[in-house]
Design a protein around this motif. Structure first.
Motif, PDB file in Angstrom:
ATOM      1  N   TYR A 170       0.862  -1.179   0.000  1.00 21.90           N
ATOM      2  CA  TYR A 170       0.000   0.000   0.000  1.00 21.90           C
ATOM      3  C   TYR A 170       0.900   1.230   0.000  1.00 21.90           C
ATOM      4  O   TYR A 170       1.740   1.408   0.886  1.00 21.90           O
ATOM      5  N   SER A 172       1.319   5.149   0.290  1.00 22.00           N
ATOM      6  CA  SER A 172       0.616   6.323   0.822  1.00 22.00           C
ATOM      7  C   SER A 172       1.455   7.573   0.593  1.00 22.00           C
ATOM      8  O   SER A 172       2.681   7.518   0.498  1.00 22.00           O
ATOM      9  N   GLU A 245      -6.223   4.993  -6.327  1.00 23.05           N
ATOM     10  CA  GLU A 245      -7.495   5.483  -5.773  1.00 23.05           C
ATOM     11  C   GLU A 245      -8.423   4.314  -5.433  1.00 23.05           C
ATOM     12  O   GLU A 245      -9.619   4.314  -5.746  1.00 23.05           O
ATOM     13  N   ALA A 247      -9.686   3.550  -2.720  1.00 25.52           N
ATOM     14  CA  ALA A 247     -10.743   3.932  -1.777  1.00 25.52           C
ATOM     15  C   ALA A 247     -12.029   4.312  -2.495  1.00 25.52           C
ATOM     16  O   ALA A 247     -13.089   4.384  -1.867  1.00 25.52           O
ATOM     17  N   GLN A 254     -15.658  -4.184  -3.486  1.00 23.59           N
ATOM     18  CA  GLN A 254     -14.592  -4.501  -2.538  1.00 23.59           C
ATOM     19  C   GLN A 254     -14.635  -5.973  -2.126  1.00 23.59           C
ATOM     20  O   GLN A 254     -13.600  -6.618  -1.963  1.00 23.59           O
ATOM     21  N   THR A 285      -4.056   5.518  -2.545  1.00 20.88           N
ATOM     22  CA  THR A 285      -5.152   6.479  -2.551  1.00 20.88           C
ATOM     23  C   THR A 285      -4.699   7.730  -1.815  1.00 20.88           C
ATOM     24  O   THR A 285      -3.804   7.660  -0.963  1.00 20.88           O
ATOM     25  N   LYS A 287      -6.875   9.439  -0.094  1.00 23.72           N
ATOM     26  CA  LYS A 287      -7.823   9.580   1.004  1.00 23.72           C
ATOM     27  C   LYS A 287      -7.303   8.907   2.272  1.00 23.72           C
ATOM     28  O   LYS A 287      -6.396   8.069   2.219  1.00 23.72           O
ATOM     29  N   ILE A 289      -7.703   6.261   4.307  1.00 22.12           N
ATOM     30  CA  ILE A 289      -8.411   4.998   4.186  1.00 22.12           C
ATOM     31  C   ILE A 289      -8.712   4.380   5.558  1.00 22.12           C
ATOM     32  O   ILE A 289      -9.721   3.688   5.730  1.00 22.12           O
ATOM     33  N   MET A 292     -11.835   5.862   6.695  1.00 23.06           N
ATOM     34  CA  MET A 292     -12.950   5.284   5.952  1.00 23.06           C
ATOM     35  C   MET A 292     -13.336   3.919   6.511  1.00 23.06           C
ATOM     36  O   MET A 292     -14.518   3.556   6.529  1.00 23.06           O
ATOM     37  N   PHE A 298     -15.115   1.578   3.926  1.00 25.51           N
ATOM     38  CA  PHE A 298     -14.144   0.683   3.296  1.00 25.51           C
ATOM     39  C   PHE A 298     -14.020  -0.553   4.169  1.00 25.51           C
ATOM     40  O   PHE A 298     -13.896  -0.461   5.394  1.00 25.51           O
ATOM     41  N   PHE A 303      -8.909  -3.864   3.677  1.00 25.35           N
ATOM     42  CA  PHE A 303      -7.838  -2.954   4.104  1.00 25.35           C
ATOM     43  C   PHE A 303      -6.642  -3.731   4.632  1.00 25.35           C
ATOM     44  O   PHE A 303      -5.493  -3.464   4.266  1.00 25.35           O
ATOM     45  N   HIS A 307      -3.015  -3.821   2.866  1.00 26.11           N
ATOM     46  CA  HIS A 307      -2.149  -2.998   3.707  1.00 26.11           C
ATOM     47  C   HIS A 307      -1.097  -3.862   4.404  1.00 26.11           C
ATOM     48  O   HIS A 307      -0.662  -3.544   5.515  1.00 26.11           O
TER      49      HIS A 307
END
Length: 486
Positions: A170, A172, A245, A247, A254, A285, A287, A289, A292, A298, A303, A307
């Protein structure tokens, strides 16, 4: 297949499992794939075998009589760092498998083990064990990820470690920091670099077409499906799929994405059969996450699955002298693309650039350089050509601007930033979208009006707008209005 110390030249694998039948099954399977095996029923025996043999791969179960596979993964990473370790995970034990990946496992396979999955894992593991980071890889890395700052050097070291793994990553970072660049570099440095790199913006796919885009479809499966279509997972088979993106995916999608990542299988729309895919997943993303997940927007299980390892890209304002290195690189690119003579940054312009906050990061710096080239009549970029930066410390920026009052007053109105003019054109309007998008829409509309009124005579349009032809050409390129078709 690889260099070993064995007389027959075949790779050697260590199989660690307390079930004798499973050890025998994997031994027979690997033998058919051209790999010899040594087995161990527990952690202690495995450590003894590691001292006696030079292995190219280790396969270990999670639950062992005298410990667990994660402990063995950690031990091998400390003592035999070049040996890839794959973890065998029972169905439904995905959380523990993810913990193993975080501990440094090369990959994992689920029970019951399928021969195709084992074959794919074997191929990637052997490539990883015999193909360390080369001088060519380092050269590619330096070209793709410019920078000599401590934070960038640390990022590069992290990417070297990730390149040997199959674990999901992931990525970021703030908008404009270069998340796709990092994703491409991870792919390029990995043993999957001969396979495809498929980037996809999840937010740009219509919701009703998402399943077809990701997993493909069969002819006649829905209205408009006139022929079979392969999806993104199939297109990235043997390589890397970058989900930018992520998210923005709806919750229903998902769920399906989670299963595809966990099982490494997909089912095209309209098909009654699943197919295996060999794809490494990278995601990103802008955002928050984790927020979220807390808000239920999400899925927590997805995740945790994407992640497994997080790579944080530093913002541009934390990269020091890299700002000047990148600015000069962009100047060179712009001059090549626009077929202009070389431009240089003045010493005061460099000082001013180093004070920038760069909310848009590397992408914003590129835009600043494009605007500077447009406004600069000579070939030396001065402070007045890059005015408007938001500064980390307002005081130095203010003093820098104060030191240039005459230069700023000498800028003809025709060379001023069109965005500044547009911002003054409608003080009463409160944009619903972001300010940049709002001003860009106005600018584009005025450009089209000027071009229409001159029958797309660019020279006359530039005069009508009170700007240089170079400035007009930059803006047409910016809004993709520079082709004859447009």
């Amino acid at each position: 297949m690889t260099q070993t110390n064995q007389p027959n030249g075949r790779p050697l694998a260590l199989i660690v499992d307390d079930e004798e039948d499973l050890r025998l099954l994997m031994q027979m399977t690997l033998s058919r794939l051209g790999v010899d095996c040594v087995t161990a029923e527990n952690v202690q025996t495995a450590k003894q075998q590691l001292k006696q043999h030079q292995f190219q791969l280790c396969l270990t179960d999670l639950n062992l009589p005298d410990g667990n596979g994660i402990e063995l993964v950690q031990y091998i990473n400390q003592q035999y760092s070049q040996l890839p370790v794959a973890v065998i995970s029972a169905y439904g034990n995905m959380d523990v498998a993810i913990s193993a990946l975080k501990a440094g496992a090369f990959d994992f396979v689920s029970k019951p083990i399928q021969q195709l999955q084992l074959k794919n894992l074997l191929e990637h593991a052997l490539k990883s064990s015999i193909n360390p980071i080369s001088d060519l890889d380092l050269q590619i890395e330096n070209q793709m990820l410019l920078g000599n700052s401590a934070v960038i050097q640390n990022l590069k070291r992290t990417l070297h470690k990730l390149s040997r793994s199959q674990a999901p990553v992931y990525i970021s970072g703030e908008s404009g920091t270069g998340k796709e660049v990092v994703a491409r570099l991870i792919h390029q440095l990995s043993n999957r670099n001969e396979g495809p790199f498929i980037p996809v913006n999840c937010g740009a796919i219509p919701q009703e077409l998402m399943e077809s885009e990701f997993f493909g479809h069969k002819k006649g499966s829905f209205t408009g499906a006139q022929q079979d279509k392969i999806g993104l997972f199939q297109a990235a088979n043997g390589g890397t799929l970058f989900l930018d993106e992520i998210a923005d995916l709806p919750l229903a999608m998902q769920v399906k994405l989670l299963r595809a990542i966990q099982e490494k299988k997909i089912r095209p729309v309209g098909s009654d059969q699943e197919m295996s895919v060999d794809t490494r997943i990278l995601s990103a993303t802008h955002k928050d996450i984790e927020q979220m997940v807390q808000e239920g927007k999400f899925r927590q299980d997805l995740f945790f699955r994407i992640h497994v390892i997080e790579v944080k890209i530093p913002p541009l304002r934390e990269r020091g002298e890299d700002i000047i290195l990148l600015a000069e690189h962009f100047l060179q690119q712009i001059c090549q693309d626009w077929q202009l003579d070389a431009f240089q940054l003045s010493s005061k312009a460099k000082e001013y650039l180093l004070q920038g906050y760069y909310e848009g990061n590397v992408r914003e710096l590129r835009n600043v350089m494009e605007r500077a080239v447009t406004l600069c009549e000579a070939n030396i970029i001065q402070v007045e050509h890059i005015q408007g930066l938001r500064c980390q410390n307002p005081a130095p920026c203010s003093s820098q601007q104060a030191a240039q009052p005459e230069a700023e007053q000498d800028i003809p109105p025709s060379q001023s930033n069109t965005l500044d003019i547009l911002a003054q054109s409608d003080k009463t309007a409160l944009p619903k979208e972001g300010l940049e998008e709002y001003l860009a829409n106005i600018e584009k509309r005025l450009l089209i009006q000027a071009l229409d009124s001159t029958h797309w005579n660019r020279t006359l349009a530039a005069k009508k707008l009170g700007m240089s032809f170079r400035s007009l050409r930059y803006r047409l390129k910016k809004f993709e209005l520079d082709s004859d078709e447009e």
